[in-house]
Design a protein around this motif. Structure first.
Motif, PDB file in Angstrom:
ATOM      1  N   CYS A   9      33.831  38.136  38.323  1.00 16.95           N
ATOM      2  CA  CYS A   9      34.977  37.943  37.433  1.00 16.95           C
ATOM      3  C   CYS A   9      35.306  36.469  37.258  1.00 16.95           C
ATOM      4  O   CYS A   9      35.565  35.998  36.138  1.00 16.95           O
ATOM      5  N   PHE A  12      32.608  34.663  35.111  1.00 13.16           N
ATOM      6  CA  PHE A  12      32.800  34.937  33.685  1.00 13.16           C
ATOM      7  C   PHE A  12      33.950  34.118  33.127  1.00 13.16           C
ATOM      8  O   PHE A  12      33.824  33.479  32.074  1.00 13.16           O
ATOM      9  N   GLY A  41      37.864  39.649  31.043  1.00 13.24           N
ATOM     10  CA  GLY A  41      36.588  39.925  31.689  1.00 13.24           C
ATOM     11  C   GLY A  41      36.624  41.122  32.608  1.00 13.24           C
ATOM     12  O   GLY A  41      35.583  41.704  32.917  1.00 13.24           O
ATOM     13  N   ALA A  52      32.550  40.939  32.496  1.00 13.71           N
ATOM     14  CA  ALA A  52      32.087  40.206  33.676  1.00 13.71           C
ATOM     15  C   ALA A  52      30.909  40.918  34.327  1.00 13.71           C
ATOM     16  O   ALA A  52      29.975  40.295  34.824  1.00 13.71           O
TER      17      ALA A  52
END
Length: 209
Positions: A9, A12, A41, A52
């Protein structure tokens, strides 16, 4: 929702945040933008995987050094830290470009050495990285010190799923980024040198006419 790691996460969010043209936004809105990208994400898509998660499927987990480099870039974009000197940036590019050249061609079968296997019993490799860390310390390159030190610490604590030290230290994106930046800056410097060489030197009036 298919669970994904915190690192995925964060990777991203940082990548998207740094790619977005947010330079004209006030700093307080940049922080909100980063939080918004992080939340986006994490939202599950119809297939159950988030954005993500899709990025992780394409790139796998980034190395610890890549994460720290992204965090440093985000901190600079948010105004939380000052930019590094040109020499410190060149030092980082050079070290990771060399590490990438040492690792990836050999791991793909070029040559007689399997350098990736060094990461499974990495005593010699850790000594080398320790020497590089000391060199960064003497040069005052604190980002380089933190990147190499925390990558080694993360390997010692077995934070990632991989048991290979290389996967903590470098990934293809870090290596390609470092090589691309070195080549791009070298080409730019050569162009500037050529323009300077081709520019005629102005003649000074000696006052004799």
């Amino acid at each position: 929702m298919i669970p994904i790691s915190v690192q995925s996460c964060l990777s991203f969010a940082l990548l998207v945040f740094l790619l977005l043209p947010s330079g004209r936004l006030p700093q307080r809105y940049r922080a909100l933008l980063l939080i918004g990208v992080l939340l986006v994400g994490m939202v599950p898509l119809p297939g159950g995987l988030s954005l993500a998660g899709y990025l992780r499927g394409l790139t796998d987990e980034l190395s610890i050094t890549a994460m720290l480099w992204l965090l440093a870039g985000a901190a600079l974009r948010l105004g939380w830290t000052r930019g590094r000197s040109a020499s410190a940036t060149w030092q980082l590019w050079s070290v990771f470009a060399v590490l990438g050249v040492v690792l990836y061609p050999a791991s793909m079968g070029v040559g007689m050495l399997d350098t990736y296997s060094w990461g499974y019993s990495p005593r010699s490799l850790i000594v080398l990285i320790g020497a590089l860390t000391l060199a960064f310390l003497l040069l005052g390159n604190w980002l380089g010190v933190f990147m190499l030190t925390l990558a080694t610490l993360a390997f010692t604590l077995d934070i990632k799923a991989s048991e290979n030290y290389w996967d903590y230290l470098i990934d293809p994106f870090v290596a390609l980024f470092a090589i691309a930046m070195l080549l791009g800056n070298a080409v730019g410097a050569m162009r500037r040198w050529r323009r300077g060489a081709l520019t005629p030197v102005p003649q000074l009036d000696d006052g004799l006419d």
